[in-house]
Each structure stands twice: as C-alpha cells, then as structure tokens.
Design a protein around this motif. Structure first.
Motif, PDB file in Angstrom:
ATOM      1  N   ASP A  29       3.273  12.153   5.961  1.00  0.00           N
ATOM      2  CA  ASP A  29       2.777  13.226   5.107  1.00  0.00           C
ATOM      3  C   ASP A  29       2.254  14.365   5.981  1.00  0.00           C
ATOM      4  O   ASP A  29       2.218  14.252   7.205  1.00  0.00           O
ATOM      5  CB  ASP A  29       1.707  12.713   4.129  1.00  0.00           C
ATOM      6  N   ASN A  33      -1.248  11.244   8.564  1.00  0.00           N
ATOM      7  CA  ASN A  33      -1.526   9.830   8.351  1.00  0.00           C
ATOM      8  C   ASN A  33      -0.373   8.983   8.899  1.00  0.00           C
ATOM      9  O   ASN A  33       0.703   9.503   9.174  1.00  0.00           O
ATOM     10  CB  ASN A  33      -1.712   9.554   6.850  1.00  0.00           C
ATOM     11  N   LYS A  36       4.479   6.403   5.891  1.00  0.00           N
ATOM     12  CA  LYS A  36       4.522   5.767   4.577  1.00  0.00           C
ATOM     13  C   LYS A  36       5.964   5.378   4.324  1.00  0.00           C
ATOM     14  O   LYS A  36       6.867   5.818   5.028  1.00  0.00           O
ATOM     15  CB  LYS A  36       4.040   6.746   3.502  1.00  0.00           C
TER      16      LYS A  36
END
Length: 122
Positions: A29, A33, A36
């Motif tokens: 993202d 982070n 994902k």
C-alpha cells in the motif's frame, strides 16, 4: 511493489477458465506497510481479457497478461473493499509486473476505465 510468486493453474470449460488452486497477488500500500495479498479462491471462473473479437489480433483474450486479468476479474466480481478505480489500477500495475509492453497495458487500462463499469459488482 506488486508481485506474483506462483504459476496460474487453470482448466478450460470451453468459454471460461476455472482456477484449479488458490492464486495470490502481493502488493504494497502507499503507507509503506508490509506486503498484503489478494487471494483468489480455487474454483473462481474467468474469461481472462474480455476483448471484442475484432481486436483479437492485437489483444487476444489469453496472453502474457493472464495473471493480471485474473486478479482484475476477481476484484470486479467479489465484494472487496477495493473500488473499481483501484481494481483498474491493480490491473495496470500487475501488467507492468508481467512486462506487458507499455503501449498495450495503457490501452488495456483505458479500455477497462471506459467500458468496465457494467461488469463491476457493486
């Protein structure tokens, strides 16, 4: 940063392709982070690129962009927190990861932006 780490395993049903094992697409993202993942479940059906037959010589339904098209179809068909605009952006970025030529990925991206609304599950 996006990446694919596994092969796409599908089986033809004639007009569609059925995913024979779960498939993952990894992405980062904008907040930095950890990666994902989008997990597409076994049994998901796709037609890969929904291309009008007139354009098959340049944009066949099956091509180097299969993995990107699978992710895009999944994001369009399921209830996910991903908006249509974000799904289309994933498609563009995934095609870049797959090294689809820039001219082709841009045209395919603009096509889904212009004509994809009727296929997006709200």
């Amino acid at each position: 940063m996006q990446k694919f780490t596994e092969e796409l395993l599908v089986e033809s049903t004639g007009e569609k392709w059925v995913l024979k094992r779960a498939f993952k697409f990894y992405y980062a993202d904008n907040a930095g982070n950890p990666l994902k993942e989008i997990i597409i479940p076994e049994g998901f059906e796709t037609d890969f690129a929904s291309t009008p037959k007139l354009l098959y010589p340049w944009f066949p339904p099956i091509g180097i962009y299969n993995k990107a098209a699978m992710v895009h179809d999944f994001l369009y068909s399921e209830s996910t927190p991903i908006t249509r605009r974000e799904a289309d952006k994933f498609f563009l970025q995934a095609m870049e990861v797959l090294k689809v030529p820039a001219w082709k990925r841009r045209l395919m991206y603009f096509a889904v932006r212009l004509f994809g609304a009727s296929h997006y599950a709200k």
